[in-house]
Design a protein around this motif. Structure first.
Motif, PDB file in Angstrom:
ATOM      1  N   ASN A   1       1.764  12.184   5.052  1.00 53.82           N
ATOM      2  CA  ASN A   1       2.155  11.268   3.974  1.00 53.82           C
ATOM      3  C   ASN A   1       3.606  11.504   3.595  1.00 53.82           C
ATOM      4  O   ASN A   1       4.088  12.639   3.620  1.00 53.82           O
ATOM      5  CB  ASN A   1       1.248  11.450   2.752  1.00 53.82           C
ATOM      6  CG  ASN A   1       1.404  12.813   2.113  1.00 53.82           C
ATOM      7  OD1 ASN A   1       1.145  13.829   2.771  1.00 53.82           O
ATOM      8  ND2 ASN A   1       1.843  12.863   0.869  1.00 53.82           N
TER       9      ASN A   1
ATOM     10  N   ASP B   1       3.310   9.198  -2.107  1.00 52.90           N
ATOM     11  CA  ASP B   1       1.928   8.722  -2.250  1.00 52.90           C
ATOM     12  C   ASP B   1       1.752   7.304  -1.743  1.00 52.90           C
ATOM     13  O   ASP B   1       0.656   6.780  -1.735  1.00 52.90           O
ATOM     14  CB  ASP B   1       1.463   8.843  -3.715  1.00 52.90           C
ATOM     15  CG  ASP B   1       2.413   8.148  -4.678  1.00 52.90           C
ATOM     16  OD1 ASP B   1       3.114   7.197  -4.253  1.00 52.90           O
ATOM     17  OD2 ASP B   1       2.472   8.542  -5.857  1.00 52.90           O
ATOM     18  N   SER B   2       2.832   6.655  -1.288  1.00 58.43           N
ATOM     19  CA  SER B   2       2.656   5.283  -0.842  1.00 58.43           C
ATOM     20  C   SER B   2       3.393   4.977   0.456  1.00 58.43           C
ATOM     21  O   SER B   2       3.875   3.873   0.667  1.00 58.43           O
ATOM     22  CB  SER B   2       3.041   4.300  -1.954  1.00 58.43           C
ATOM     23  OG  SER B   2       4.250   4.661  -2.528  1.00 58.43           O
ATOM     24  N   ALA B   3       3.485   5.982   1.325  1.00 58.17           N
ATOM     25  CA  ALA B   3       4.000   5.749   2.678  1.00 58.17           C
ATOM     26  C   ALA B   3       3.369   6.738   3.651  1.00 58.17           C
ATOM     27  O   ALA B   3       3.010   7.861   3.283  1.00 58.17           O
ATOM     28  CB  ALA B   3       5.520   5.869   2.715  1.00 58.17           C
TER      29      ALA B   3
ATOM     30  N   ILE C   1       0.100  -3.202   3.572  1.00 54.60           N
ATOM     31  CA  ILE C   1       1.360  -2.683   4.118  1.00 54.60           C
ATOM     32  C   ILE C   1       2.528  -3.511   3.569  1.00 54.60           C
ATOM     33  O   ILE C   1       2.503  -4.743   3.612  1.00 54.60           O
ATOM     34  CB  ILE C   1       1.360  -2.718   5.660  1.00 54.60           C
ATOM     35  CG1 ILE C   1       0.364  -1.685   6.204  1.00 54.60           C
ATOM     36  CG2 ILE C   1       2.756  -2.439   6.219  1.00 54.60           C
ATOM     37  CD1 ILE C   1       0.302  -1.609   7.724  1.00 54.60           C
TER      38      ILE C   1
ATOM     39  N   ASP D   1       1.158  -0.611  -0.527  1.00 55.72           N
ATOM     40  CA  ASP D   1       0.974  -0.860  -1.946  1.00 55.72           C
ATOM     41  C   ASP D   1      -0.241  -0.062  -2.406  1.00 55.72           C
ATOM     42  O   ASP D   1      -1.373  -0.333  -1.985  1.00 55.72           O
ATOM     43  CB  ASP D   1       0.747  -2.366  -2.130  1.00 55.72           C
ATOM     44  CG  ASP D   1       0.587  -2.758  -3.577  1.00 55.72           C
ATOM     45  OD1 ASP D   1       0.396  -1.853  -4.419  1.00 55.72           O
ATOM     46  OD2 ASP D   1       0.645  -3.967  -3.864  1.00 55.72           O
ATOM     47  N   LEU D   2       0.003   0.914  -3.232  1.00 57.28           N
ATOM     48  CA  LEU D   2      -1.040   1.824  -3.679  1.00 57.28           C
ATOM     49  C   LEU D   2      -2.119   1.106  -4.506  1.00 57.28           C
ATOM     50  O   LEU D   2      -3.211   1.633  -4.709  1.00 57.28           O
ATOM     51  CB  LEU D   2      -0.401   2.966  -4.481  1.00 57.28           C
ATOM     52  CG  LEU D   2      -1.138   4.278  -4.690  1.00 57.28           C
ATOM     53  CD1 LEU D   2      -1.844   4.767  -3.444  1.00 57.28           C
ATOM     54  CD2 LEU D   2      -0.191   5.338  -5.213  1.00 57.28           C
ATOM     55  N   ASP D   3      -1.830  -0.107  -4.940  1.00 67.65           N
ATOM     56  CA  ASP D   3      -2.861  -0.895  -5.632  1.00 67.65           C
ATOM     57  C   ASP D   3      -3.891  -1.449  -4.653  1.00 67.65           C
ATOM     58  O   ASP D   3      -4.979  -1.849  -5.037  1.00 67.65           O
ATOM     59  CB  ASP D   3      -2.238  -2.098  -6.371  1.00 67.65           C
ATOM     60  CG  ASP D   3      -1.380  -1.643  -7.532  1.00 67.65           C
ATOM     61  OD1 ASP D   3      -1.647  -0.551  -8.071  1.00 67.65           O
ATOM     62  OD2 ASP D   3      -0.444  -2.376  -7.900  1.00 67.65           O
TER      63      ASP D   3
ATOM     64  N   ASN E   1      -4.872   3.240   0.137  1.00 69.28           N
ATOM     65  CA  ASN E   1      -4.240   4.558  -0.039  1.00 69.28           C
ATOM     66  C   ASN E   1      -4.028   5.237   1.311  1.00 69.28           C
ATOM     67  O   ASN E   1      -4.409   4.700   2.356  1.00 69.28           O
ATOM     68  CB  ASN E   1      -5.012   5.430  -1.027  1.00 69.28           C
ATOM     69  CG  ASN E   1      -6.347   5.911  -0.471  1.00 69.28           C
ATOM     70  OD1 ASN E   1      -6.623   5.801   0.727  1.00 69.28           O
ATOM     71  ND2 ASN E   1      -7.188   6.431  -1.344  1.00 69.28           N
ATOM     72  N   PHE E   2      -3.434   6.403   1.261  1.00 69.01           N
ATOM     73  CA  PHE E   2      -3.039   7.094   2.492  1.00 69.01           C
ATOM     74  C   PHE E   2      -4.216   7.310   3.438  1.00 69.01           C
ATOM     75  O   PHE E   2      -4.152   6.980   4.619  1.00 69.01           O
ATOM     76  CB  PHE E   2      -2.392   8.441   2.144  1.00 69.01           C
ATOM     77  CG  PHE E   2      -2.077   9.276   3.354  1.00 69.01           C
ATOM     78  CD1 PHE E   2      -1.024   8.940   4.185  1.00 69.01           C
ATOM     79  CD2 PHE E   2      -2.868  10.373   3.686  1.00 69.01           C
ATOM     80  CE1 PHE E   2      -0.747   9.694   5.322  1.00 69.01           C
ATOM     81  CE2 PHE E   2      -2.600  11.126   4.818  1.00 69.01           C
ATOM     82  CZ  PHE E   2      -1.539  10.788   5.638  1.00 69.01           C
ATOM     83  N   GLU E   3      -5.302   7.829   2.897  1.00 75.40           N
ATOM     84  CA  GLU E   3      -6.455   8.154   3.734  1.00 75.40           C
ATOM     85  C   GLU E   3      -7.011   6.911   4.437  1.00 75.40           C
ATOM     86  O   GLU E   3      -7.291   6.936   5.641  1.00 75.40           O
ATOM     87  CB  GLU E   3      -7.524   8.787   2.846  1.00 75.40           C
ATOM     88  CG  GLU E   3      -8.515   9.640   3.608  1.00 75.40           C
ATOM     89  CD  GLU E   3      -9.609  10.157   2.669  1.00 75.40           C
ATOM     90  OE1 GLU E   3     -10.714  10.391   3.154  1.00 75.40           O
ATOM     91  OE2 GLU E   3      -9.345  10.304   1.452  1.00 75.40           O
TER      92      GLU E   3
END
Lengths: 224, 316
Positions: free
Chosen positions: A7, A10-12, A44, A59-61, A64-66
């Motif tokens: 990661n 938290d958003s890439a 994305i 976009d974390l909305d 998510n990463f996982e």
């Protein structure tokens, strides 16, 4: 293909293809980039290919990463071949008004100026990536005899259109910009055109670039 | 027929630009995200004047613009920690942030300053007339993209309003911009370039925001962060919030208009929940970093988002 995914914040998502810089590895980066452009994954927001890394912002909305890591790992990779590969010819004027660092290169490399230009123009360059400033292409590889570090003190303003070399790479400044590359000439061609909304960049990652020499008069009268 | 309403710029302010939620999918061309620096304040401002979510607002930094409305009426709101005056018929009234106010032809808004913060926002009901490039009106002055030919506003220019009619009801919200104690960060992809000692220094000390601060980035000063491996990496993509440490050991934080590619080691990345706070840090203010892990960062973002939504719901 991708050696490691981690990661970046938290958003890439950061895809690592190793540390080497060559066309084989970069082609893998571009392949994944093109696959992602074609089969969009919801959430994305940006995909940034570079020499040997690919960064996928999301976009974390939405995701998510996982979740995204799982999708990327399971993605079926298509080979689009070299369909998109183009050869782009770029005129360059070497007039001393433009070749700001030619003398320096000549002194440092102990090669005369004509030989430097001849050597530079003799190759077809591969575009590894575009970015830093809008549309700036990072290309390679320049002949080993021409490789030199950046200027110790970068210029505050490198003129738009300048063609620079540093280490194994060459680039084109698409705007007036600060920069430390060794400038050997200037092109009158518009490399980034924001009004060509669908295809604003003249040189895309994966393209081949051939530079050819024009004189001052041709430069001044350039009309696309 | 009504003449189109517009603001005449009597004084442009230091860096006044139109911003919305930003521009997606152009990093690979070298075009950054841009968009409002302080997203929460931008959203609140648009909500106050009942605008749809992505309408451009006027973002200003430090000293804002002095504007005069030509023809028509408009309902406006200003968000942030901002001092401003409303001038009607030569009478100067002190403006209040986070509540709507109406102005008519020849009335003026004089945005004096952002207090202990950098950015503020002005929204008008109906929105400013922006020019969209790749889905966003945001002005990116470096690539000269977006509204106003990609340039910040200057004196005597006009900013047109799309649908400026005043709305009859007032809206307001009690909101205080919270103070920062720590800026929370995740490990960067070159975290292991730095020795344990360098990491201790990074998380154990205060840094001062330098004057080298704009929409592209923020340079910090303080104890030098030494790196054990290399002060350069092969250039690779960046995202906003990345903290790079170049050879001089002074951290640089990438902000919304950052260059899309960079070659300095990344020690950390600021979590999304704290981005609005870091961008409001003024030169001379202190920053302390705190390390968190990914699940924590994701939870903090959920909380941040819930808070924002609650605020927006209160205005509805």
């Amino acid at each position: 293909m991708i050696k490691k995914i981690s990661n970046l914040g938290d958003s890439a998502l950061y895809c690592d293809f190793g540390n080497d810089v060559n066309q084989t590895i970069n082609s893998r980066v571009i392949k994944i980039f093109r696959n992602l452009k074609k089969n969009t994954i919801k959430g994305i927001t940006n995909i940034t290919p570079s020499y040997n890394k690919l960064i996928i912002s999301f976009d974390l909305d939405v995701i998510n990463f996982e979740q995204l890591e799982e999708k990327i790992t399971q993605m079926k990779i298509e080979d689009f071949g070299e369909v998109d590969k183009r050869i782009v010819k770029i005129p360059v004027c070497i007039d001393e008004e433009f070749s700001l660092d030619l003398k320096r290169l000549s002194e440092k490399l102990k090669i005369n100026e004509n030989e430097i230009i001849k050597s530079f123009l003799s190759k077809e360059y591969f575009c590894y990536m575009t970015g830093f400033i809008a549309g700036m292409p990072f290309m390679g590889d320049v002949n080993e005899s021409l490789r030199l570090n950046r200027l110790e003190t970068p210029r505050v303003k490198v003129p738009k259109g300048s063609i620079g070399i540093t280490e194994q790479f060459c680039n084109i400044y698409t705007y007036d910009s600060p920069g430390g590359w060794n400038i050997i000439g200037n092109t009158p061609v518009e490399i980034f055109d924001k009004f060509k909304v669908d295809d604003p960049v003249k040189i895309r990652p994966g393209d081949s670039v051939i530079f050819y020499k024009i004189n001052k008069k041709e430069f001044s009268n350039w009309n696309e | 027929m009504n003449k189109k309403a517009y603001f005449e710029i009597l004084r442009p302010g230091i860096n006044s630009t139109l911003q919305d939620l930003g521009r997606e999918n152009q990093y690979h061309l070298g075009i950054p995200f841009s968009g409002a620096m302080d997203k929460r304040n931008y959203l609140i401002c648009n909500q106050l004047v009942s605008n749809i979510i992505n309408k451009p607002a006027l973002e200003f930094a430090y000293q804002g613009p002095h504007l005069k409305l030509k023809s028509g009426k408009a309902t406006c709101a200003i968000s942030g920690n901002v001092s401003f005056n409303i001038i009607k018929n030569n009478k100067t009234l002190e403006g209040k942030c986070y509540e709507t106010f109406d102005i008519g032809t020849d009335d003026e808004i004089d945005i004096l300053s952002t207090n202990k913060s950098v950015y503020g926002y002005l929204s008008v009901h109906g929105g400013f007339e922006g020019e969209s490039f790749w889905g966003s009106c945001s002005i990116n002055t470096k690539a000269k993209i977006g509204s106003n030919n990609g340039m910040k506003y200057s004196k005597d220019q006009n900013i047109f309003l799309t649908d400026a009619e005043s709305i009859s009801y007032k809206k307001k919200i009690d909101y205080m911009n919270s103070k920062i104690e720590y800026i929370r960060v995740l490990k960067g992809t070159n975290f292991n370039y730095f020795s344990d000692e360098a990491i201790r220094v990074f998380f154990g000390n205060k840094f001062v925001v330098s004057k080298l601060l704009d929409r592209m980035g923020m340079r910090l000063e303080g104890p030098k962060i030494k790196n054990n491996v290399s002060t350069n990496i092969k250039s690779e993509g960046l995202v906003k919030g990345v903290i790079q440490v170049p050879a001089d050991g002074n951290p640089i934080i990438m902000l919304s208009d950052h260059g899309t590619i960079g070659g300095y080691p990344k020690i950390g990345v600021i979590i999304s929940a704290d981005y609005d706070k870091i961008v409001q840090s003024t030169p001379g203010s202190n920053i302390k970093f705190k390390l968190v892990d990914l699940p924590e960062a994701e939870n903090l973002y959920k909380l941040y988002n819930m808070d924002t939504q609650n605020l927006l719901n209160q205005i509805r």
